[in-house]
Design an enzyme around this catalytic site. Structure first.
Site, PDB file in Angstrom:
ATOM      1  N   ASP A   1      -2.276  -1.470   5.918  1.00 26.42           N
ATOM      2  CA  ASP A   1      -2.630  -1.034   7.264  1.00 26.42           C
ATOM      3  C   ASP A   1      -4.127  -0.863   7.462  1.00 26.42           C
ATOM      4  OD1 ASP A   1      -3.031   1.154   5.688  1.00 26.42           O
ATOM      5  OD2 ASP A   1      -1.573   2.455   6.683  1.00 26.42           O
TER       6      ASP A   1
ATOM      7  N   ASP B   1       0.859  -1.177   0.000  1.00 27.48           N
ATOM      8  CA  ASP B   1       0.000   0.000   0.000  1.00 27.48           C
ATOM      9  C   ASP B   1       0.901   1.234   0.000  1.00 27.48           C
ATOM     10  OD1 ASP B   1      -2.295   1.497   0.073  1.00 27.48           O
ATOM     11  OD2 ASP B   1      -2.520   1.385   2.242  1.00 27.48           O
TER      12      ASP B   1
ATOM     13  N   ASP C   1      -7.301  -3.666   3.265  1.00 29.92           N
ATOM     14  CA  ASP C   1      -6.194  -4.554   2.900  1.00 29.92           C
ATOM     15  C   ASP C   1      -6.378  -5.984   3.406  1.00 29.92           C
ATOM     16  OD1 ASP C   1      -4.721  -2.476   1.703  1.00 29.92           O
ATOM     17  OD2 ASP C   1      -3.988  -1.830   3.651  1.00 29.92           O
TER      18      ASP C   1
END
Length: 916
Positions: free
Chosen positions: A650, A329, A654
Site C-alpha cells: 500500500d 506487506d 512498495d
C-alpha cells in the site's frame, strides 16, 4: 552535494557539511546557486514509453504479422474485399491492446502529486513560506504536527516530534525522533531516528531540520528511479499465446509454401496459388483469439469487481491463476493498521483482550459496554484501563455513516481509549468526576507522560474502575504511563489487591519477565503507575506500579483462513515489511505464514550475494526492516527460481516491487496513489482474503481460455486440411479467404466467447498452480486437437468431393464445405465445455451464454446462405433442405464423437483409482 551518511553526524557537523546556519539559513544568492546546481525539488519522469511506441508494439505480435502479410498479398492480387476485411481485424486488435496498456505508464504522475505546496523555511535570516519546489540542500525547514516532509532532512531540533513513515518504511506506528548522531553506518530507514524523509508526515510535536537531499536525490526519488528502471516481463498467458502464435506462424508458412510449390509444379497459375497460400495463412491463424481473450479477461474483471477486486490491466486476471508465491506487506494488508491493546498484565492477574488471530479484533467500533465486564474482573484491571484513558491526549470521533470510530492523535493512546471504552470507560466521563489539573507531557528523553487529577469530595461519584482509590490519602492522584525500563526504577511500591505493597526484587523480576515476553511477541509495552499528591504539580518519583499493557497492530480476522486456503491451493505466502523483526515474526507465526520462525532483516539481505539470496528465499518466509531495493531483490530472486510472484502493498516503498512482480496488488483504501498506479490489481476492501477469490477467478479464466484454444486450433486444423488436401480431389481452392475469415470470426469469435464464460470446475482451488514453464498444449490436449481436426477436415473435404462438379458454375460444393465446417464447429463447441464431464451432467443450459451464441451463429450462417445481399459478397448459393440437414447432422455427429471420447476417459480414470 555528495551523499553522506547524515545520520552518523552531529547537528553541528551536518550544518558545516551543508554550509548552512541554523539561525539565518542560506542567503538568497547561495540558494539560487544551489537551485541551479541541484535543480528544482521535484520528481522527474524519465524513460516512459510513448503512446506511439505502445501503438507500434501492438503490430509486432506474431499473429498480427501473419494477418498483415495476408492482407498485403491479397492487395497485390487485387482482392480489395479480402484486404479490407483482414486489415479491419488487424486495426481492431491493435486498438484493443493499445487501450489496455496505455494506463500502465502513469505511476510517476502519482509520485509527483505527493509534493508539499508550502514550507516554512529560514532563509536570509528571516522566516519565509516557500513552495516545496524551491527547496535546496542546506535550507533550514520548520516542521510541526500535520506537515508533510518536503525533502530528506537531518533533524537539528526535536520537541516530542513523531513522524508517520508507513508509506515509506511500512512501519505502522509513528516514529519518535531525536537529534543525536547514530554511529552505525548500516541502519535501515526505519531506524534512522534523527532523519525525516520526503513523502512522510509529522503527526506530533515540532522540530527544525536542514535539507540534505532534494528531488531525485531523496529516498522517494530513489524509489522513483527504481520504478522507472524496472522492466516488466510478459505474463504467463502472454508467453503461452506468443508461443502458440509462433508455432502457428511457422506451420502456416511451411504449409502455404508447400501447397503453392506443389500447385505451380502441377501447372496451376501463380496467382491462383498465391491466393491459395493467403487462404491457408488465414485458416491457420485464429483471428478470434485476441478478441476472445480480451473479452474473456474483461468479463472476468467485471466478476472480480463484484468481489471487490479492481483489475487495472486485463492480463493480470489470468496471471492470478498462475501465482505460486504471494509477497505481502504486513501493515494494513495482513493487519488492521491500527494499534490495539491485546494484553493487560497487573499484579497477579493477566487478561487477554481481542486482537490476535485466535481472538480476532472486531472493526474499530466502541460497542455498548457490558455492565458485567468490570464486575467479573479484579479491580486492578479496571484501574489500569482507567489510568490509560485518563493519562491520554487522544480522542475518539465517531463516523455516523459507518458506525466506526477514528482515533485522533497518537495511535498508541487511541488504542488505550478503545480498550477502556470496551469496558465502558469513556475518557470524557472519567474526567468529569476526576478532572485533569496538571500534566507533564510526553517527551522522547523521559519516554513517559504524567497527568494529575482532582478526586471528588464525594467518592461515591467515582466509577467502578476507580473505586479501588476509595480511601485516598491525598486530594489528587497522578497517573503516569511510559516505557517500562524507564518507569520501573521510579516505582517503590506496587498496587496489589487494593493496597500498596513494597516493590521487592521478586516483583521487579516478574515485571521484567512479563515485559520481555510481550516484547518478544512483537508488542509495544507500556507501564502504568500512580502517585498520591497534595498539590497539582506532577512529580515522577516514589510511584506505585499498577500494571502493563501490551499493544499490537492486530491481524485481520479473515487473513488466517485466507492463508490456509492459499496453502491448500499450492501458494506460498511471504511477509515483507519495514516493521520490527519481533513484530513481524509474531504476526507471521500467528497467521501460519511461517513455521520455522526464521526472520531476515534488511541488513542481512544487504550482505547477501544474489546466489545466497536465491537460497534464502526458498526457506525464509518473513523479512523485516527492508528497504525498497530489498523488496525488489526478493521478488527478482523468487522469479529467478521460476516462481510467479504476486506482491501486495500500500505504500510508496512498495511500488518498484509491485511493478516488477508478475502481478502487483495494491490496497484500495489505505493504498497510496503511487502503489495503485504501479499495480495490476487493486483490492477495494483492503482484504487479503479477496486475493483468494481473485486467484480462483484467474484459474477459471485460464481454464476457459485453454478450452477456447483447444476448440479453435482443432477447427483450424480441419480448415487447413481442407485447403491442403483439396487438390487431391481435383479442387484447386476449396474456400475463399473471405469465407475462411468469416468462419474463424463466427465460430472462434462468437462460440469462443461462450466458452470463455464457462462455470468453474469443482477442484479449482484444490489443485496446485500451473508451472510457469507449462505449455498451453499438453499431450492429452494435443491428441484431442489432432483427432478432432482430422475428423472435421476429412469430413468437410469428403462432403466437398461428393458434391464437386466442374460443370457447376455456382460452385455449390464450396458452399457445402463452408456450411459443414460451420455446423461441425457448433457441435464441437457444445461438447468442449468440459474436458471430462458430459454435457448432460453439466446441465445443458448451465451456460446460457454459449447456448444463445450457438443459436446466433446458426442464424448468421443461414443469413449468409439465404439473404441475397450476402451471396455475391461471400460467393455462396442457397442450399436445399436436404443439403442443410446433411450439414447440421454432421455437426451433431461431431458433438457425439467428443462426448464418446470423454466417456472413455472417465472410465479409464475410474479404473486407475484404487477401490475405496
Amino acid at each position: 552535494m555528495t551523499h553522506k551518511l547524515w545520520h552518523t553526524l552531529t547537528p553541528e557537523d551536518v550544518l558545516t557539511a551543508t554550509g548552512s546556519d541554523m539561525i539565518h539559513g542560506l542567503s538568497d544568492t547561495e540558494a539560487a546557486a544551489r537551485k541551479t546546481q541541484h535543480g528544482p525539488n521535484e520528481l522527474q519522469e524519465r524513460g516512459g514509453i510513448s503512446p506511439l511506441r505502445l501503438l507500434w508494439d501492438q503490430f509486432t505480435n506474431t499473429m498480427v504479422l501473419i494477418l498483415i502479410a495476408a492482407a498485403v498479398i491479397s492487395g497485390f492480387l487485387g482482392k480489395v474485399t479480402e484486404t479490407a476485411a483482414i486489415a479491419a481485424i488487424v486495426v481492431l486488435f491493435a486498438l484493443l491492446g493499445f487501450l489496455q496498456e496505455y494506463q500502465a505508464e502513469r505511476a510517476m504522475a502519482a509520485l509527483k502529486r505527493m509534493a508539499v505546496p508550502l514550507v516554512r523555511v529560514r532563509r536570509g535570516g528571516a522566516l519565509r513560506e516557500l513552495t516545496a519546489r524551491e527547496l535546496v540542500p542546506g535550507d533550514i525547514v520548520l516542521l510541526e504536527a500535520g506537515n508533510a516532509v518536503p525533502a530528506d532532512l537531518r533533524l537539528l531540533e526535536s520537541v516530542n516530534l513523531r513522524i508517520q513513515e508507513a508509506a515509506l518504511t511500512g512501519e505502522s506506528e509513528a516514529v519518535e525522533k531525536h537529534t543525536d548522531p547514530i554511529p552505525e553506518t548500516e541502519v535501515s530507514l526505519g531506524d534512522r531516528r534523527n532523519m525525516a524523509y520526503m513523502g512522510t508526515v509529522a503527526t506530533y510535536g515540532r522540530g527544525s531540520a536542514v535539507v540534505v537531499a532534494t528531488g531525485m536525490d531523496t529516498e522517494l526519488g530513489r524509489i522513483a528511479t527504481l520504478l522507472q528502471s524496472v522492466e516488466t516481463g510478459m505474463t504467463p498467458l502472454q508467453r503461452r499465446l506468443d508461443q502458440v502464435g509462433k508455432q502457428l506462424a511457422v506451420g502456416g508458412v511451411i504449409v502455404a509454401a508447400l501447397v503453392m510449390a506443389i500447385g505451380v509444379l502441377r501447372g496451376e497459375s501463380l496467382q491462383d496459388m498465391f491466393l491459395t497460400a493467403v487462404a491457408i495463412a488465414v485458416a491457420v491463424v485464429p483471428e478470434g483469439l485476441p478478441a476472445v481473450v480480451t473479452v474473456t479477461l474483461a468479463l472476468g474483471a467485471q466478476r472480480m469487481l463484484r468481489r471487490r477486486a479492481l483489475i487495472r490491466k486485463l492480463p493480470a486476471v489470468e496471471t492470478l491463476g498462475s501465482v505460486t508465491t504471494i509477497c505481502s506487506d504486513k501493515t494494513g494488508t495482513l493487519t488492521e493498521n491500527r494499534m490495539t491493546v491485546t494484553i493487560i498484565s497487573v499484579a497477579g492477574h493477566y487478561l487477554e483482550l481481542q486482537g490476535t488471530a485466535h481472538h480476532p479484533a472486531a472493526a474499530l467500533r466502541v460497542p455498548d459496554p457490558s455492565p458485567d465486564f468490570l464486575e467479573n474482573q479484579p479491580p486492578e484491571i479496571g484501574l489500569a484501563l482507567a489510568a490509560g484513558a485518563l493519562c491520554n491526549d487522544a480522542s475518539l470521533r465517531s463516523d455516523p455513516e459507518t458506525g466506526r470510530y477514528l482515533a485522533l492523535g497518537d495511535p498508541t493512546e487511541g488504542a488505550l481509549l478503545v480498550a477502556a471504552s470496551q469496558a465502558g470507560l469513556r475518557r470524557k466521563e472519567l474526567e468529569a468526576v476526576a478532572p485533569r489539573v496538571g500534566e507533564l507531557p510526553f517527551d522522547a528523553e523521559r519516554k513517559r507522560m504524567t497527568t494529575v487529577h482532582r478526586l471528588p469530595e464525594d467518592l461515591a461519584q467515582l466509577p467502578r474502575a476507580l473505586r479501588a482509590l476509595a480511601d485516598p490519602p491525598a486530594p489528587f492522584v497522578a497517573f503516569t504511563k511510559g516505557a517500562v525500563d524507564g518507569l520501573l526504577p521510579l516505582c517503590q511500591n506496587i498496587w496489589l489487591k487494593g493496597e500498596t505493597v513494597p516493590m521487592d526484587d521478586h516483583w521487579r523480576k516478574r515485571i521484567d519477565t512479563a515485559n520481555t515476553e510481550m516484547a518478544q511477541n512483537g508488542m509495544r509495552v507500556l507501564g502504568l503507575a500512580l502517585r498520591w499528591q497534595s498539590d497539582t504539580a506532577p512529580i515522577e518519583e516514589d510511584l506505585i506500579f499498577i500494571g502493563l499493557t501490551g499493544m499490537i497492530d492486530p491481524p485481520r480476522p479473515e487473513v488466517k483462513s485466507a492463508v490456509a486456503v492459499c496453502r491448500t491451493a499450492g501458494m506460498r505466502p511471504i511477509m515483507i515489511t519495514g516493521d520490527h523483526p519481533l513484530t513481524a515474526r509474531f504476526i507471521a507465526h500467528d497467521l501460519g505464514i511461517t513455521e520455522n520462525m526464521s526472520v531476515k532483516t534488511g541488513q542481512d539481505l544487504g550482505r547477501m550475494s544474489p546466489e545466497e539470496l536465491a537460497a534464502v528465499v526458498g526457506e525464509v518466509s518473513v523479512y523485516a526492516r527492508v528497504t525498497p531495493e530489498h523488496k525488489l531483490r526478493i521478488v527478482e530472486a523468487l522469479q529467478a527460481r521460476g516462481e510467479v510472484v504476486a506482491m501486495t502493498g500500500d505504500g510508496v516503498n512498495d511500488s518498484p516491487a509491485l511493478r516488477k512482480a508478475d502481478i502487483g496488488i495494491a490496497m484500495g483504501i489505505a493504498g497510496t496513489d503511487v502503489a495503485k498506479e504501479a499495480s495490476e490489481m487493486v483490492l477495494l476492501d483492503d482484504n487479503f482474503a479477496t486475493i483468494v477469490s481473485a486467484v480462483e477467478e484467474g484459474r477459471v479464466i485460464y481454464d476457459n481460455i485453454r478450452r477456447f484454444v483447444k476448440f479453435s486450433i482443432a477447427g483450424n486444423i480441419g480448415k487447413v486440411l481442407v485447403m491442403l488436401l483439396a487438390p487431391l480431389t481435383g479442387i484447386n481452392v476449396a474456400l475463399l479467404p473471405l469465407q475462411l475469415l468469416w468462419l474463424n470470426l463466427l465460430t472462434d469469435g462468437l462460440l469462443g466467447l461462450g466458452l470463455g464464460v464457462e462455470i468453474p470446475e469443482p477442484n479449482t482451488m484444490k489443485r496446485p498452480p500451473r508451472r510457469p514453464q507449462e505449455p498451453l498444449f499438453d499431450s492429452v490436449l494435443a491428441q484431442h486437437v489432432i483427432w478432432v481436426g482430422l475428423i472435421i477436415g476429412l469430413t468437410a473435404l469428403g462432403v466437398g468431393a461428393l458434391y464437386h462438379d466442374v460443370r457447376d458454375p455456382d460452385n455449390r460444393w464450396q458452399t457445402m464445405i463452408f456450411t459443414t465446417l460451420a455446423f461441425m464447429q457448433m457441435g464441437q463447441a457444445l461438447a468442449s465445455r468440459s474436458t471430462r464431464a458430459s454435457l448432460m451432467s453439466m446441465g445443458f443450459f448451465s451456460n446460457p451464454v454459449l447456448i444463445g451464441l450457438v443459436g446466433i451463429t446458426a442464424l448468421l450462417q443461414l443469413m449468409v446462405l439465404y439473404v441475397p445481399f450476402f451471396a455475391p459478397f461471400f460467393q455462396v448459393v442457397p442450399l436445399g433442405v436436404g443439403e442443410l440437414l446433411v450439414c447440421a447432422g454432421l455437426g451433431l455427429g461431431m458433438l457425439l464423437l467428443i462426448e464418446m471420447e470423454k466417456a472413455w476417459q472417465r472410465r479409464r480414470e475410474d479404473t486407475r483409482q484404487p477401490p475405496a
